[in-house]
Design a protein around this motif. Structure first.
Motif, PDB file in Angstrom:
ATOM      1  N   THR A 191       0.830  -1.211   0.000  1.00  0.00           N
ATOM      2  CA  THR A 191       0.000   0.000   0.000  1.00  0.00           C
ATOM      3  C   THR A 191       0.856   1.249   0.000  1.00  0.00           C
ATOM      4  O   THR A 191       0.595   2.211  -0.732  1.00  0.00           O
ATOM      5  CB  THR A 191      -0.945   0.003   1.219  1.00  0.00           C
ATOM      6  OG1 THR A 191      -1.765  -1.172   1.185  1.00  0.00           O
ATOM      7  CG2 THR A 191      -1.821   1.240   1.228  1.00  0.00           C
ATOM      8  N   ARG A 194       2.574   1.678  -3.452  1.00  0.00           N
ATOM      9  CA  ARG A 194       1.636   2.186  -4.446  1.00  0.00           C
ATOM     10  C   ARG A 194       1.362   3.675  -4.240  1.00  0.00           C
ATOM     11  O   ARG A 194       1.224   4.441  -5.202  1.00  0.00           O
ATOM     12  CB  ARG A 194       0.342   1.375  -4.405  1.00  0.00           C
ATOM     13  CG  ARG A 194       0.525  -0.046  -4.919  1.00  0.00           C
ATOM     14  CD  ARG A 194      -0.654  -0.953  -4.569  1.00  0.00           C
ATOM     15  NE  ARG A 194      -0.363  -2.333  -4.968  1.00  0.00           N
ATOM     16  CZ  ARG A 194      -1.070  -3.385  -4.573  1.00  0.00           C
ATOM     17  NH1 ARG A 194      -2.109  -3.223  -3.754  1.00  0.00           N
ATOM     18  NH2 ARG A 194      -0.738  -4.601  -4.980  1.00  0.00           N
ATOM     19  N   HIS A 195       1.307   4.095  -2.988  1.00  0.00           N
ATOM     20  CA  HIS A 195       1.101   5.516  -2.690  1.00  0.00           C
ATOM     21  C   HIS A 195       2.296   6.336  -3.184  1.00  0.00           C
ATOM     22  O   HIS A 195       2.114   7.415  -3.772  1.00  0.00           O
ATOM     23  CB  HIS A 195       0.918   5.705  -1.180  1.00  0.00           C
ATOM     24  CG  HIS A 195       0.798   7.144  -0.773  1.00  0.00           C
ATOM     25  ND1 HIS A 195      -0.328   7.908  -1.020  1.00  0.00           N
ATOM     26  CD2 HIS A 195       1.688   7.965  -0.141  1.00  0.00           C
ATOM     27  CE1 HIS A 195      -0.129   9.128  -0.564  1.00  0.00           C
ATOM     28  NE2 HIS A 195       1.068   9.199  -0.023  1.00  0.00           N
ATOM     29  N   LEU A 199      -0.186   5.269  -7.492  1.00  0.00           N
ATOM     30  CA  LEU A 199      -1.042   4.242  -8.091  1.00  0.00           C
ATOM     31  C   LEU A 199      -2.284   4.003  -7.252  1.00  0.00           C
ATOM     32  O   LEU A 199      -2.341   4.381  -6.071  1.00  0.00           O
ATOM     33  CB  LEU A 199      -0.258   2.920  -8.207  1.00  0.00           C
ATOM     34  CG  LEU A 199       1.078   2.951  -8.941  1.00  0.00           C
ATOM     35  CD1 LEU A 199       1.760   1.591  -8.812  1.00  0.00           C
ATOM     36  CD2 LEU A 199       0.885   3.314 -10.400  1.00  0.00           C
ATOM     37  N   GLN A 200      -3.252   3.348  -7.860  1.00  0.00           N
ATOM     38  CA  GLN A 200      -4.402   2.883  -7.107  1.00  0.00           C
ATOM     39  C   GLN A 200      -3.990   1.694  -6.236  1.00  0.00           C
ATOM     40  O   GLN A 200      -3.069   0.952  -6.581  1.00  0.00           O
ATOM     41  CB  GLN A 200      -5.527   2.454  -8.056  1.00  0.00           C
ATOM     42  CG  GLN A 200      -6.015   3.547  -8.987  1.00  0.00           C
ATOM     43  CD  GLN A 200      -7.075   3.053  -9.939  1.00  0.00           C
ATOM     44  OE1 GLN A 200      -8.070   2.453  -9.517  1.00  0.00           O
ATOM     45  NE2 GLN A 200      -6.879   3.296 -11.230  1.00  0.00           N
ATOM     46  N   ASN A 201      -4.670   1.522  -5.123  1.00  0.00           N
ATOM     47  CA  ASN A 201      -4.361   0.393  -4.242  1.00  0.00           C
ATOM     48  C   ASN A 201      -5.181  -0.809  -4.690  1.00  0.00           C
ATOM     49  O   ASN A 201      -6.260  -1.088  -4.170  1.00  0.00           O
ATOM     50  CB  ASN A 201      -4.664   0.747  -2.790  1.00  0.00           C
ATOM     51  CG  ASN A 201      -4.161  -0.324  -1.829  1.00  0.00           C
ATOM     52  OD1 ASN A 201      -3.258  -1.099  -2.167  1.00  0.00           O
ATOM     53  ND2 ASN A 201      -4.733  -0.377  -0.652  1.00  0.00           N
ATOM     54  N   MET A 202      -4.659  -1.518  -5.681  1.00  0.00           N
ATOM     55  CA  MET A 202      -5.354  -2.660  -6.272  1.00  0.00           C
ATOM     56  C   MET A 202      -4.301  -3.637  -6.774  1.00  0.00           C
ATOM     57  O   MET A 202      -3.106  -3.299  -6.842  1.00  0.00           O
ATOM     58  CB  MET A 202      -6.245  -2.194  -7.433  1.00  0.00           C
ATOM     59  CG  MET A 202      -5.487  -1.548  -8.574  1.00  0.00           C
ATOM     60  SD  MET A 202      -6.545  -0.740  -9.818  1.00  0.00           S
ATOM     61  CE  MET A 202      -7.496  -2.143 -10.402  1.00  0.00           C
ATOM     62  N   THR A 204      -1.575  -5.464  -8.732  1.00  0.00           N
ATOM     63  CA  THR A 204      -0.663  -4.766  -9.649  1.00  0.00           C
ATOM     64  C   THR A 204       0.269  -5.746 -10.333  1.00  0.00           C
ATOM     65  O   THR A 204       0.845  -6.636  -9.694  1.00  0.00           O
ATOM     66  CB  THR A 204       0.165  -3.717  -8.882  1.00  0.00           C
ATOM     67  OG1 THR A 204      -0.727  -2.813  -8.218  1.00  0.00           O
ATOM     68  CG2 THR A 204       1.065  -2.930  -9.814  1.00  0.00           C
ATOM     69  N   GLN A 232      -4.045  -3.492 -12.277  1.00  0.00           N
ATOM     70  CA  GLN A 232      -3.398  -2.408 -13.014  1.00  0.00           C
ATOM     71  C   GLN A 232      -2.032  -2.880 -13.476  1.00  0.00           C
ATOM     72  O   GLN A 232      -1.452  -3.813 -12.892  1.00  0.00           O
ATOM     73  CB  GLN A 232      -3.277  -1.152 -12.159  1.00  0.00           C
ATOM     74  CG  GLN A 232      -2.433  -1.307 -10.908  1.00  0.00           C
ATOM     75  CD  GLN A 232      -2.539  -0.106  -9.982  1.00  0.00           C
ATOM     76  OE1 GLN A 232      -2.987   0.958 -10.376  1.00  0.00           O
ATOM     77  NE2 GLN A 232      -2.127  -0.283  -8.726  1.00  0.00           N
ATOM     78  N   PRO A 255      -6.134   0.127 -15.881  1.00  0.00           N
ATOM     79  CA  PRO A 255      -5.171   1.209 -15.671  1.00  0.00           C
ATOM     80  C   PRO A 255      -3.777   0.787 -16.140  1.00  0.00           C
ATOM     81  O   PRO A 255      -3.291  -0.283 -15.754  1.00  0.00           O
ATOM     82  CB  PRO A 255      -5.207   1.426 -14.158  1.00  0.00           C
ATOM     83  CG  PRO A 255      -6.549   0.909 -13.729  1.00  0.00           C
ATOM     84  CD  PRO A 255      -6.850  -0.241 -14.645  1.00  0.00           C
TER      85      PRO A 255
END
Length: 374
Positions: A191, A194-195, A199-202, A204, A232, A255
Protein backbone atom coordinates in the motif's frame (compact mmCIF):
# COMPACT_ATOMS: atom_id res chain seq x y z
CA UNK A 1 41.54 -2.80 2.04
CA UNK A 2 41.54 -2.47 -1.75
CA UNK A 3 39.13 -4.41 -3.95
CA UNK A 4 39.39 -4.64 -7.74
CA UNK A 5 36.29 -5.72 -9.67
CA UNK A 6 36.57 -6.93 -13.27
CA UNK A 7 33.60 -7.16 -15.60
CA UNK A 8 32.66 -7.24 -19.28
CA UNK A 9 29.85 -5.06 -20.62
CA UNK A 10 27.97 -7.87 -22.41
CA UNK A 11 24.48 -7.04 -21.24
CA UNK A 12 23.91 -5.12 -18.02
CA UNK A 13 23.78 -7.94 -15.48
CA UNK A 14 27.53 -8.43 -15.06
CA UNK A 15 28.12 -4.71 -14.58
CA UNK A 16 25.18 -4.27 -12.21
CA UNK A 17 26.41 -7.17 -10.09
CA UNK A 18 29.88 -5.64 -9.88
CA UNK A 19 28.40 -2.27 -8.90
CA UNK A 20 26.31 -3.90 -6.17
CA UNK A 21 29.41 -5.59 -4.74
CA UNK A 22 31.39 -2.35 -4.95
CA UNK A 23 28.63 -0.44 -3.16
CA UNK A 24 28.67 -2.95 -0.31
CA UNK A 25 32.45 -2.88 0.16
CA UNK A 26 32.62 0.91 -0.07
CA UNK A 27 29.85 1.24 2.52
CA UNK A 28 32.05 -0.85 4.80
CA UNK A 29 34.97 1.55 4.35
CA UNK A 30 37.04 -0.17 1.65
CA UNK A 31 38.56 1.32 -1.50
CA UNK A 32 37.20 -0.18 -4.72
CA UNK A 33 37.95 0.09 -8.41
CA UNK A 34 35.82 -1.42 -11.16
CA UNK A 35 37.11 -2.11 -14.66
CA UNK A 36 35.29 -3.17 -17.78
CA UNK A 37 38.12 -5.22 -19.23
CA UNK A 38 37.69 -4.27 -22.87
CA UNK A 39 36.65 -0.70 -22.16
CA UNK A 40 39.88 -0.29 -20.18
CA UNK A 41 41.91 -1.46 -23.17
CA UNK A 42 40.02 0.72 -25.63
CA UNK A 43 36.74 2.56 -25.12
CA UNK A 44 35.56 1.89 -28.66
CA UNK A 45 36.32 -1.80 -28.23
CA UNK A 46 34.24 -1.91 -25.05
CA UNK A 47 31.32 -0.18 -26.73
CA UNK A 48 31.59 -2.47 -29.77
CA UNK A 49 31.37 -5.58 -27.60
CA UNK A 50 28.33 -4.20 -25.77
CA UNK A 51 26.63 -3.21 -29.03
CA UNK A 52 27.50 -6.56 -30.61
CA UNK A 53 25.95 -8.44 -27.71
CA UNK A 54 22.75 -6.39 -27.77
CA UNK A 55 22.39 -6.63 -31.55
CA UNK A 56 23.06 -10.38 -31.68
CA UNK A 57 20.63 -11.19 -28.85
CA UNK A 58 17.87 -8.97 -30.21
CA UNK A 59 18.17 -9.47 -33.97
CA UNK A 60 20.02 -12.81 -34.23
CA UNK A 61 18.86 -14.67 -31.12
CA UNK A 62 18.85 -18.14 -32.73
CA UNK A 63 22.41 -17.70 -33.99
CA UNK A 64 23.52 -16.47 -30.58
CA UNK A 65 21.76 -19.40 -28.90
CA UNK A 66 23.41 -21.95 -31.19
CA UNK A 67 26.86 -20.49 -30.55
CA UNK A 68 26.23 -20.49 -26.79
CA UNK A 69 24.96 -24.07 -26.94
CA UNK A 70 28.03 -25.31 -28.80
CA UNK A 71 30.31 -23.77 -26.18
CA UNK A 72 28.39 -25.38 -23.31
CA UNK A 73 28.61 -28.80 -24.96
CA UNK A 74 32.40 -28.78 -25.02
CA UNK A 75 34.22 -30.25 -22.06
CA UNK A 76 36.90 -27.57 -22.47
CA UNK A 77 35.56 -24.66 -24.56
CA UNK A 78 38.62 -22.54 -23.89
CA UNK A 79 41.32 -23.82 -26.27
CA UNK A 80 44.63 -22.73 -24.76
CA UNK A 81 46.32 -22.80 -28.17
CA UNK A 82 43.63 -20.81 -29.99
CA UNK A 83 43.57 -17.22 -31.18
CA UNK A 84 41.28 -16.44 -28.25
CA UNK A 85 43.90 -17.77 -25.85
CA UNK A 86 46.51 -15.49 -27.38
CA UNK A 87 44.09 -12.56 -27.12
CA UNK A 88 43.36 -13.39 -23.48
CA UNK A 89 47.05 -13.41 -22.63
CA UNK A 90 47.49 -10.08 -24.39
CA UNK A 91 44.50 -8.61 -22.51
CA UNK A 92 45.78 -9.98 -19.21
CA UNK A 93 49.21 -8.49 -19.83
CA UNK A 94 47.64 -5.08 -20.38
CA UNK A 95 45.75 -5.43 -17.07
CA UNK A 96 48.92 -6.37 -15.20
CA UNK A 97 50.22 -2.80 -14.99
CA UNK A 98 46.98 -1.52 -13.43
CA UNK A 99 46.99 -4.37 -10.91
CA UNK A 100 50.60 -3.71 -10.00
CA UNK A 101 49.86 -0.03 -9.36
CA UNK A 102 46.53 -0.51 -7.53
CA UNK A 103 47.79 -3.45 -5.41
CA UNK A 104 44.39 -5.06 -4.65
CA UNK A 105 43.82 -7.15 -1.54
CA UNK A 106 40.97 -8.96 -3.30
CA UNK A 107 39.93 -9.39 -6.94
CA UNK A 108 36.37 -10.24 -7.96
CA UNK A 109 35.24 -11.07 -11.51
CA UNK A 110 31.57 -10.95 -12.50
CA UNK A 111 32.03 -12.44 -15.99
CA UNK A 112 33.57 -15.77 -16.95
CA UNK A 113 36.07 -13.99 -19.22
CA UNK A 114 37.19 -11.92 -16.23
CA UNK A 115 37.73 -15.26 -14.47
CA UNK A 116 39.91 -16.43 -17.38
CA UNK A 117 42.03 -13.26 -17.18
CA UNK A 118 42.41 -13.55 -13.40
CA UNK A 119 43.49 -17.19 -13.81
CA UNK A 120 46.13 -16.23 -16.38
CA UNK A 121 47.42 -13.45 -14.12
CA UNK A 122 47.52 -15.77 -11.11
CA UNK A 123 49.39 -18.38 -13.13
CA UNK A 124 52.13 -15.91 -14.05
CA UNK A 125 52.40 -14.56 -10.52
CA UNK A 126 50.93 -11.13 -11.24
CA UNK A 127 48.14 -11.62 -8.68
CA UNK A 128 49.08 -12.23 -5.06
CA UNK A 129 45.64 -11.71 -3.48
CA UNK A 130 42.57 -13.99 -3.25
CA UNK A 131 40.36 -14.22 -6.34
CA UNK A 132 36.59 -14.75 -6.50
CA UNK A 133 34.36 -15.36 -9.52
CA UNK A 134 30.67 -14.49 -9.46
CA UNK A 135 28.21 -16.47 -11.61
CA UNK A 136 25.45 -14.10 -12.79
CA UNK A 137 22.85 -16.55 -14.13
CA UNK A 138 21.15 -19.69 -12.89
CA UNK A 139 23.46 -21.73 -15.07
CA UNK A 140 27.22 -22.10 -15.47
CA UNK A 141 28.48 -19.98 -18.36
CA UNK A 142 31.13 -21.35 -20.73
CA UNK A 143 34.77 -20.74 -19.68
CA UNK A 144 34.19 -20.95 -15.91
CA UNK A 145 35.51 -24.52 -16.14
CA UNK A 146 38.71 -23.09 -17.62
CA UNK A 147 39.41 -20.92 -14.58
CA UNK A 148 41.17 -21.70 -11.33
CA UNK A 149 40.09 -19.11 -8.80
CA UNK A 150 40.02 -19.35 -5.03
CA UNK A 151 36.23 -19.20 -4.73
CA UNK A 152 33.07 -18.96 -6.83
CA UNK A 153 29.85 -17.25 -5.77
CA UNK A 154 26.83 -19.04 -7.25
CA UNK A 155 23.19 -17.84 -7.30
CA UNK A 156 21.85 -20.92 -5.54
CA UNK A 157 23.13 -24.08 -3.89
CA UNK A 158 21.25 -26.09 -6.55
CA UNK A 159 23.97 -25.04 -9.02
CA UNK A 160 26.66 -26.81 -6.98
CA UNK A 161 26.14 -30.07 -8.87
CA UNK A 162 26.56 -28.37 -12.25
CA UNK A 163 29.68 -26.54 -11.08
CA UNK A 164 31.21 -29.77 -9.80
CA UNK A 165 30.45 -31.47 -13.13
CA UNK A 166 32.53 -28.69 -14.68
CA UNK A 167 35.43 -29.68 -12.44
CA UNK A 168 35.14 -26.96 -9.79
CA UNK A 169 35.53 -28.42 -6.26
CA UNK A 170 32.64 -28.14 -3.82
CA UNK A 171 34.82 -26.45 -1.18
CA UNK A 172 35.32 -23.49 -3.54
CA UNK A 173 31.60 -22.86 -4.00
CA UNK A 174 29.82 -20.08 -2.11
CA UNK A 175 26.01 -20.30 -2.60
CA UNK A 176 25.38 -16.76 -1.37
CA UNK A 177 23.15 -15.76 -4.29
CA UNK A 178 23.67 -13.12 -6.95
CA UNK A 179 24.82 -9.84 -5.38
CA UNK A 180 22.15 -7.18 -5.91
CA UNK A 181 21.81 -3.55 -4.94
CA UNK A 182 21.00 -2.64 -1.35
CA UNK A 183 17.49 -1.36 -2.14
CA UNK A 184 16.45 -4.91 -3.04
CA UNK A 185 17.45 -6.30 0.36
CA UNK A 186 14.34 -5.01 2.15
CA UNK A 187 10.64 -4.59 1.34
CA UNK A 188 8.08 -1.91 2.03
CA UNK A 189 4.34 -2.45 2.37
CA UNK A 190 2.45 -2.74 -0.94
CA UNK A 191 0.00 0.00 0.00
CA UNK A 192 2.82 2.39 0.87
CA UNK A 193 4.73 1.55 -2.33
CA UNK A 194 1.64 2.19 -4.45
CA UNK A 195 1.10 5.52 -2.69
CA UNK A 196 4.71 6.52 -3.42
CA UNK A 197 4.21 5.72 -7.11
CA UNK A 198 0.83 7.46 -7.29
CA UNK A 199 -1.04 4.24 -8.09
CA UNK A 200 -4.40 2.88 -7.11
CA UNK A 201 -4.36 0.39 -4.24
CA UNK A 202 -5.35 -2.66 -6.27
CA UNK A 203 -3.70 -5.85 -7.64
CA UNK A 204 -0.66 -4.77 -9.65
CA UNK A 205 1.29 -6.41 -12.46
CA UNK A 206 4.84 -5.28 -13.26
CA UNK A 207 5.99 -5.90 -16.85
CA UNK A 208 9.74 -5.71 -17.62
CA UNK A 209 11.31 -7.09 -20.77
CA UNK A 210 14.89 -5.86 -20.60
CA UNK A 211 16.46 -2.45 -21.23
CA UNK A 212 15.69 -2.63 -24.96
CA UNK A 213 12.15 -4.00 -24.66
CA UNK A 214 12.54 -7.51 -26.12
CA UNK A 215 9.71 -9.46 -27.70
CA UNK A 216 6.24 -8.57 -28.98
CA UNK A 217 5.10 -7.04 -25.71
CA UNK A 218 2.33 -4.97 -27.29
CA UNK A 219 0.51 -8.18 -28.23
CA UNK A 220 1.06 -9.56 -24.73
CA UNK A 221 -0.31 -6.40 -23.11
CA UNK A 222 -3.41 -6.48 -25.31
CA UNK A 223 -3.94 -10.11 -24.33
CA UNK A 224 -3.58 -9.21 -20.65
CA UNK A 225 -5.98 -6.29 -21.08
CA UNK A 226 -8.68 -8.65 -22.35
CA UNK A 227 -8.82 -10.36 -18.94
CA UNK A 228 -11.82 -9.60 -16.75
CA UNK A 229 -9.80 -9.67 -13.52
CA UNK A 230 -9.28 -6.46 -11.56
CA UNK A 231 -5.68 -5.22 -11.83
CA UNK A 232 -3.40 -2.41 -13.01
CA UNK A 233 -0.24 -2.68 -15.13
CA UNK A 234 3.17 -1.05 -14.74
CA UNK A 235 5.17 -1.45 -17.96
CA UNK A 236 8.87 -0.55 -18.03
CA UNK A 237 9.90 0.01 -21.65
CA UNK A 238 13.59 0.84 -21.18
CA UNK A 239 15.11 2.53 -24.22
CA UNK A 240 12.27 1.49 -26.54
CA UNK A 241 10.67 4.94 -26.96
CA UNK A 242 8.45 3.85 -29.86
CA UNK A 243 6.97 1.08 -27.72
CA UNK A 244 6.35 3.48 -24.82
CA UNK A 245 4.59 5.96 -27.12
CA UNK A 246 2.41 3.18 -28.54
CA UNK A 247 1.32 2.17 -25.04
CA UNK A 248 0.49 5.74 -24.10
CA UNK A 249 -1.62 6.27 -27.24
CA UNK A 250 -3.60 3.01 -26.93
CA UNK A 251 -6.96 2.97 -25.13
CA UNK A 252 -6.76 0.37 -22.33
CA UNK A 253 -9.52 -1.24 -20.29
CA UNK A 254 -7.26 -1.58 -17.26
CA UNK A 255 -5.17 1.21 -15.67
CA UNK A 256 -1.87 1.27 -17.58
CA UNK A 257 1.34 3.11 -16.62
CA UNK A 258 4.24 3.23 -19.10
CA UNK A 259 7.81 4.10 -18.07
CA UNK A 260 11.13 4.48 -19.88
CA UNK A 261 14.35 4.01 -17.92
CA UNK A 262 13.64 4.14 -14.18
CA UNK A 263 15.73 4.08 -11.02
CA UNK A 264 13.03 2.85 -8.64
CA UNK A 265 12.41 -0.71 -9.82
CA UNK A 266 12.69 -1.79 -6.20
CA UNK A 267 9.63 0.31 -5.26
CA UNK A 268 7.74 -0.95 -8.32
CA UNK A 269 8.44 -4.52 -7.23
CA UNK A 270 7.21 -3.73 -3.73
CA UNK A 271 4.00 -2.31 -5.21
CA UNK A 272 3.39 -5.37 -7.41
CA UNK A 273 1.75 -8.74 -6.85
CA UNK A 274 3.73 -10.48 -9.59
CA UNK A 275 6.15 -9.68 -12.39
CA UNK A 276 6.14 -10.55 -16.10
CA UNK A 277 9.69 -10.60 -17.45
CA UNK A 278 12.17 -12.40 -19.62
CA UNK A 279 14.38 -14.64 -17.45
CA UNK A 280 17.51 -12.54 -17.14
CA UNK A 281 19.69 -13.43 -14.17
CA UNK A 282 19.72 -9.98 -12.56
CA UNK A 283 16.00 -9.16 -12.84
CA UNK A 284 14.91 -12.58 -11.63
CA UNK A 285 17.36 -12.42 -8.69
CA UNK A 286 15.93 -9.03 -7.71
CA UNK A 287 12.37 -10.36 -8.02
CA UNK A 288 13.22 -13.42 -5.92
CA UNK A 289 14.80 -11.19 -3.27
CA UNK A 290 11.54 -9.20 -3.20
CA UNK A 291 9.56 -12.49 -2.95
CA UNK A 292 7.72 -11.62 -6.16
CA UNK A 293 6.09 -14.47 -8.17
CA UNK A 294 7.29 -14.58 -11.78
CA UNK A 295 5.61 -15.12 -15.13
CA UNK A 296 8.41 -15.48 -17.64
CA UNK A 297 8.49 -15.44 -21.44
CA UNK A 298 10.65 -14.58 -24.47
CA UNK A 299 13.99 -15.89 -23.15
CA UNK A 300 17.07 -14.97 -25.16
CA UNK A 301 18.41 -18.33 -26.43
CA UNK A 302 21.46 -19.27 -24.40
CA UNK A 303 21.76 -18.49 -20.72
CA UNK A 304 18.17 -17.24 -20.40
CA UNK A 305 16.80 -20.55 -21.71
CA UNK A 306 18.69 -22.18 -18.88
CA UNK A 307 17.51 -19.60 -16.34
CA UNK A 308 13.96 -20.38 -17.45
CA UNK A 309 14.47 -24.12 -16.92
CA UNK A 310 15.89 -23.50 -13.45
CA UNK A 311 13.09 -21.18 -12.33
CA UNK A 312 10.28 -23.38 -13.66
CA UNK A 313 11.82 -26.61 -12.32
CA UNK A 314 12.21 -24.97 -8.91
CA UNK A 315 8.54 -23.95 -8.96
CA UNK A 316 9.24 -20.20 -8.78
CA UNK A 317 7.90 -19.19 -12.20
CA UNK A 318 5.11 -19.79 -14.71
CA UNK A 319 6.30 -20.13 -18.30
CA UNK A 320 4.27 -18.54 -21.09
CA UNK A 321 4.88 -19.85 -24.61
CA UNK A 322 2.96 -20.99 -27.70
CA UNK A 323 1.37 -23.80 -25.70
CA UNK A 324 0.52 -21.92 -22.51
CA UNK A 325 -0.87 -18.43 -23.00
CA UNK A 326 -0.81 -15.34 -20.82
CA UNK A 327 -4.55 -15.86 -20.26
CA UNK A 328 -3.78 -19.34 -18.91
CA UNK A 329 -1.16 -17.88 -16.59
CA UNK A 330 -3.52 -15.16 -15.34
CA UNK A 331 -6.23 -17.73 -14.71
CA UNK A 332 -3.77 -19.68 -12.54
CA UNK A 333 -2.61 -16.57 -10.66
CA UNK A 334 -6.09 -15.24 -9.91
CA UNK A 335 -8.05 -18.48 -9.45
CA UNK A 336 -5.69 -21.24 -8.28
CA UNK A 337 -4.83 -20.32 -4.70
CA UNK A 338 -2.87 -23.47 -3.88
CA UNK A 339 -0.65 -23.09 -6.98
CA UNK A 340 0.03 -19.44 -6.23
CA UNK A 341 0.91 -20.37 -2.65
CA UNK A 342 3.40 -22.94 -3.97
CA UNK A 343 5.02 -20.34 -6.24
CA UNK A 344 5.27 -17.86 -3.37
CA UNK A 345 6.90 -20.47 -1.15
CA UNK A 346 9.42 -21.42 -3.84
CA UNK A 347 10.23 -17.77 -4.52
CA UNK A 348 10.74 -17.17 -0.80
CA UNK A 349 13.12 -20.12 -0.53
CA UNK A 350 15.14 -19.14 -3.61
CA UNK A 351 15.48 -15.44 -2.78
CA UNK A 352 18.93 -14.34 -1.61
CA UNK A 353 18.54 -10.66 -0.65
CA UNK A 354 21.75 -10.49 1.40
CA UNK A 355 24.23 -11.90 -1.12
CA UNK A 356 26.44 -8.79 -1.20
CA UNK A 357 26.69 -8.65 2.58
CA UNK A 358 27.41 -12.39 2.80
CA UNK A 359 30.21 -12.04 0.27
CA UNK A 360 31.66 -9.11 2.19
CA UNK A 361 31.38 -10.96 5.51
CA UNK A 362 33.12 -14.00 4.01
CA UNK A 363 36.00 -12.00 2.56
CA UNK A 364 36.56 -9.98 5.73
CA UNK A 365 36.33 -12.90 8.15
CA UNK A 366 37.75 -15.78 6.10
CA UNK A 367 40.11 -14.31 3.51
CA UNK A 368 41.71 -11.13 4.78
CA UNK A 369 41.88 -12.29 8.39
CA UNK A 370 43.42 -15.64 7.42
CA UNK A 371 46.04 -13.82 5.36
CA UNK A 372 46.81 -11.51 8.30
CA UNK A 373 45.74 -8.53 6.24
CA UNK A 374 43.58 -7.15 9.02
Amino acid sequence: MRVLLLSVKAGYGHHSTAKAIMECYENNGHECKMLDIFDYLNHRLGESIQDGYLISTKYLPKTYGKAYGKLTQKEEPYDRHSLMSLLSRFVSKRLERFIREFKPDLMIGTHSYAGVCMSILSDCGAIKCPTIGVVTDFTVHPFWESTFLDYYVIPNEMLSFEMQKKGIPADKLLPFGMPIRKQFETKIDKTEARHILGLQNMPTVLVMMGSMGYGNIQKTLVEMDSCDYNFQILCVCGSNKKFKTGIEEYVWRHPMYAYGFVNNIDVMMDASDFIITKPGGLTTSEALAKELPIITMNPIPGQEDRNLSFLVNQGAAIMVDNNYSMLDAFNMIFNCTWRLDMIKESVKRLGKPNASEELYSFSSSKLWKNLALI
